[in-house]
Design an enzyme around this catalytic site. Sequence first.
Site, short mmCIF file in Angstrom:
data_model
loop_
_atom_site.label_atom_id
_atom_site.label_comp_id
_atom_site.label_asym_id
_atom_site.label_seq_id
_atom_site.Cartn_x
_atom_site.Cartn_y
_atom_site.Cartn_z
N ARG A 188 -0.19 -9.82 12.91
CA ARG A 188 -0.81 -8.69 12.19
C ARG A 188 -1.66 -9.19 11.04
O ARG A 188 -2.72 -8.62 10.76
CB ARG A 188 0.27 -7.73 11.69
N ARG B 218 11.78 -2.05 11.57
CA ARG B 218 10.53 -2.08 12.34
C ARG B 218 10.40 -3.38 13.12
O ARG B 218 10.44 -4.47 12.55
CB ARG B 218 9.34 -1.91 11.39
N LYS C 189 0.83 -1.22 0.00
CA LYS C 189 0.00 0.00 0.00
C LYS C 189 0.86 1.26 0.00
O LYS C 189 0.60 2.19 -0.75
CB LYS C 189 -0.93 0.02 1.23
N ARG D 37 -9.44 0.41 9.31
CA ARG D 37 -9.08 -0.97 9.64
C ARG D 37 -10.15 -1.67 10.44
O ARG D 37 -10.00 -2.86 10.74
CB ARG D 37 -7.79 -0.97 10.46
N ARG E 167 11.30 -6.47 4.46
CA ARG E 167 11.18 -5.06 4.81
C ARG E 167 11.81 -4.80 6.18
O ARG E 167 12.41 -3.76 6.40
CB ARG E 167 9.71 -4.63 4.80
P1 ADP Z 1 1.16 -2.42 7.74
O1 ADP Z 1 0.04 -2.11 6.83
O2 ADP Z 1 2.35 -2.95 7.02
O3 ADP Z 1 0.76 -3.27 8.91
P2 ADP Z 1 1.00 0.19 8.95
O4 ADP Z 1 2.08 1.18 8.98
O5 ADP Z 1 -0.23 0.50 8.17
O6 ADP Z 1 1.71 -1.12 8.40
O7 ADP Z 1 0.53 -0.16 10.44
C1 ADP Z 1 1.44 -0.49 11.47
C2 ADP Z 1 0.70 -0.61 12.81
O8 ADP Z 1 0.13 0.65 13.16
C3 ADP Z 1 -0.48 -1.59 12.83
O9 ADP Z 1 -0.09 -2.91 13.05
C4 ADP Z 1 -1.32 -0.99 13.98
O10 ADP Z 1 -0.77 -1.35 15.23
C5 ADP Z 1 -1.14 0.49 13.81
N1 ADP Z 1 -2.19 1.10 12.96
C6 ADP Z 1 -2.00 1.68 11.75
N2 ADP Z 1 -3.17 2.10 11.25
C7 ADP Z 1 -4.13 1.77 12.15
C8 ADP Z 1 -5.55 1.91 12.19
N3 ADP Z 1 -6.22 2.49 11.19
N4 ADP Z 1 -6.20 1.42 13.27
C9 ADP Z 1 -5.55 0.86 14.28
N5 ADP Z 1 -4.23 0.68 14.31
C10 ADP Z 1 -3.51 1.13 13.25
#
Ligand code: ADP
Length: 190
Positions: free
Chosen positions: A148, A136, A16, A91, A130
């Site tokens: 996740r 990370r 994404k 989400r 990654r």
């Molecule tokens: P990825 O899509 O690779 O998991 P992100 O950077 O989108 O990476 O998200 C990393 C973490 O940030 C998630 O595992 C969650 O803990 C938190 N997070 C991100 N966006 C949200 C959201 N919309 N609602 C709740 N937690 C979120």
Amino acid sequence: MSKLNIVLFGPPGAGKGTQSAFLIQRYGLVHLSTGDLLRGEIKEETELGIAAKELMDRGDLVPDHIVIGMIRNKIESHLEAKGFIFDGFPRTQAQAEALDEMLNAKSEPIVAMLALEVPDEELVKRLANRGKSSGRADDQDEATARKRIAVYTRETSPLKEYYKAQGKFMPINGVGSLDEITDRLVKAIG
Ligand code: ADP
């Protein structure tokens, strides 16, 4: 002219963030990634960041009201935008409903949910890769990466039905070269 508000959807590691970079350039959109916003808060060591870090490191979601508040602020500070790409948001069902409320109040609804589809085992590989460069914690540890993906499957993937019901769901094959995937997204946006 109506705004090009897009939800770029998909599991962790689906690409994404990478694809958002192409799309914002091509269409002049503003990129809103809740993951990036949260990592910004962590870096600044804000109270919010400190609370979020613990949840993120173990692969759990951050509470809805926090991410909804962040998105609301960003939408209000970019009233000039031609549109937004929402990346990693919504989400949960509550987040999707809150986003609809915010955008419908402006008569600028989501026009499409582009859902990148990638098999779980490919995701695990991509996240491990990654992790080597991003550092990370949530990518580096395989158990956390798998958690996740499980959280995504349980809490997030049902949103496909939410957008399907609105006639906005567009599945996109997320396996292939970066350019191939960009082409698929551009075709879908039309
Ligand atoms: P990825 O899509 O690779 O998991 P992100 O950077 O989108 O990476 O998200 C990393 C973490 O940030 C998630 O595992 C969650 O803990 C938190 N997070 C991100 N966006 C949200 C959201 N919309 N609602 C709740 N937690 C979120």
